[in-house]
Design an enzyme around this catalytic site. Sequence first.
Site: not given
Length: 667
Positions: A633-634
């Site tokens: 993800c981030a």
Amino acid sequence: MEKILIIGGVAAGATAAAKARRLSPDAQITMLEAGPDVSFANCGLPYYIAGDIDSRSKLILQSPESFKEQYNVTVYTNTAVTAIDKEAHTVSTLNSKNNEKKSFEYTKLILAQGGRPIQPDLPGAEDDHVFSLWTLDDMDKIDNHLKTKDPETAVVVGGGFIGLEMVEALVKRGLKVHVVEKMPHVMSILEAETAGFITRELRAFNVGIHTETAVSRINRNSVELDNGKVLNADMVLLSIGVRPTLQLAKEAGLEIGEAGGLLVDDKLQTSDEDIYAAGDMVEIEHRVNGKKVRIPLAGPANRQGRIAAENALGGNHSYKGAIGTSVVRVFDAVAGTTGLSLKQARALGIDADAVVVHKEHHTSYYPGAETVSVLLVFDKKTGVVLGGQTAGYKGADKRLDVIATATAAKLPVSEIADIDFAYSPPIGTANDAMNMAAYAAENKMSGYSPSLMVSELDDYLETKEQVIVLDVRDVFAHQKSNLNGAYHLPLEMLQENLQRIPKDVPILIYDETGKKGHQALRTLIGAGCNEVINISGGHTSLQHHAAAVGFKNFSMIPLPVEKKSLQENTVEETETNQNVSTEELERLVIDVRTKGEFMSGAFPNALNIPLDDMMSGNMDIGENKDREIIVYCASGARSAYAQQVLKQRGYTNVTNGGGISAMMSRY
């Protein structure tokens, strides 16, 4: 080796853990969280329910896995601390999932247990359609109820920050909503006229407002109020305040302060030299009056967490206290407060005064200008700013931050009068609303332009046998709304009618915002009138105060509330044409960010399955349970949750790749 043990996560605890690691690469840092989530955006919960935040996973800030990877902090969730042994420097815990008991050692302990919503002792308060909002689990229960039960009506008990944010959220979900507040007006922390701005906005969206009353019983489809009213309620939200979590501290013999929170000194050290504390559970010093207070806000909690960690590792950082800066947005209306209100300042024995101005947030000739209201509280003798409040549709937050800075720095109003604020026609005005408020304060202090706050009018009128009230607005404004009994004399006609105005009778003046009232006041004083007082903030302040609590000694024609409605904005989703065959890939890389984040750049050949879709089962990644799968993800927080979901569904070879940057460097 230092063993830093932190009890509690979210704001103060999570910040303390991160700060401790930045300060010491060698310390053993452990965090114990009683709940299932160690770090989430609790301030964002109402906005997810409202639909403003479209992805639940965005509220997940850190996971135990991401804390370990990024900070080398060991996190235990679902782990409640049952006892602190100060002599042995250990704590005892119980895991709520498997009932496992463990003991942890510490050299320094940081308490960050926060608080919990107050649960009133009401008949029906335990029913399954009654909720509070504090955790992700609370949010999920509310969201599930809205989706599965399709309620049409709701009552929110408590008109504070979370209560009003939830009023908006439920209206956005299509419900008819009532708010019940025991105090004289919603947002009781605000002055009545500031709260009146919010009150009018609530009424514009057809929200029922019931003040100076309380809920006496909750039924299956209604609530009963102590004034005899019955309100339809398919669901109820309780939001009447937060109580600090102190049982563990009390049992450990730590000292509790006069404000009801855990007592700490300026180093955030408790009565035990090896135990520090931060966040909603502690009481701190108010920077303006020096009194011990509890300020359960995210900003102070984060800063306290940093300082507690620093001092636990041998630092000498003093926490200066807080001034209680807080702001709320209800639909399109924004209002906030900082420092002391006028009432609070006077109750403390301070010779305080205040002024209000209403001014456009940027130049009036540039499209989109909106009025911003500034209420400035100051010491009458020194001019030092003690606090203030702001309200408006645009620009209220900017001015509130200026007042907060001035309050913390103990600046006099004369300094604010001379500050150059950012100006460009689309952004501000040559004389900002803050400059104008400072000018008004200087004029009041010097006696050049006497004024009264609308909150002082009732008391003032009770001391006078005779008063002339003069409305100097234009005729159309006067016809729409005015104080009953006021004489109407537009400013432009004042000069030619001076001989008709008695010189020895007190005169109260009001215009729309106070600016023309000041001009009229100077004209009348110049003509020899003995006592002339401008109503600070003019008709705008009168309307706001009347909307919140009304007046005792006079009445006024109110302006109608313009009804507003929520228009549905349909956003067309962009298809992510990935052209990835999940069956052909030996190693499957899954990006669990949102579609918008994915479109901004992703790992080559990654498949985008947002975490929310994955958790709801909306995914197609084939039947090969043993294939290598990497999720990212981030930051690594959401992918940690995705890893758990996939393992629970039988996929055996799942790796958390962390954040996008880590993915690009590792693979």
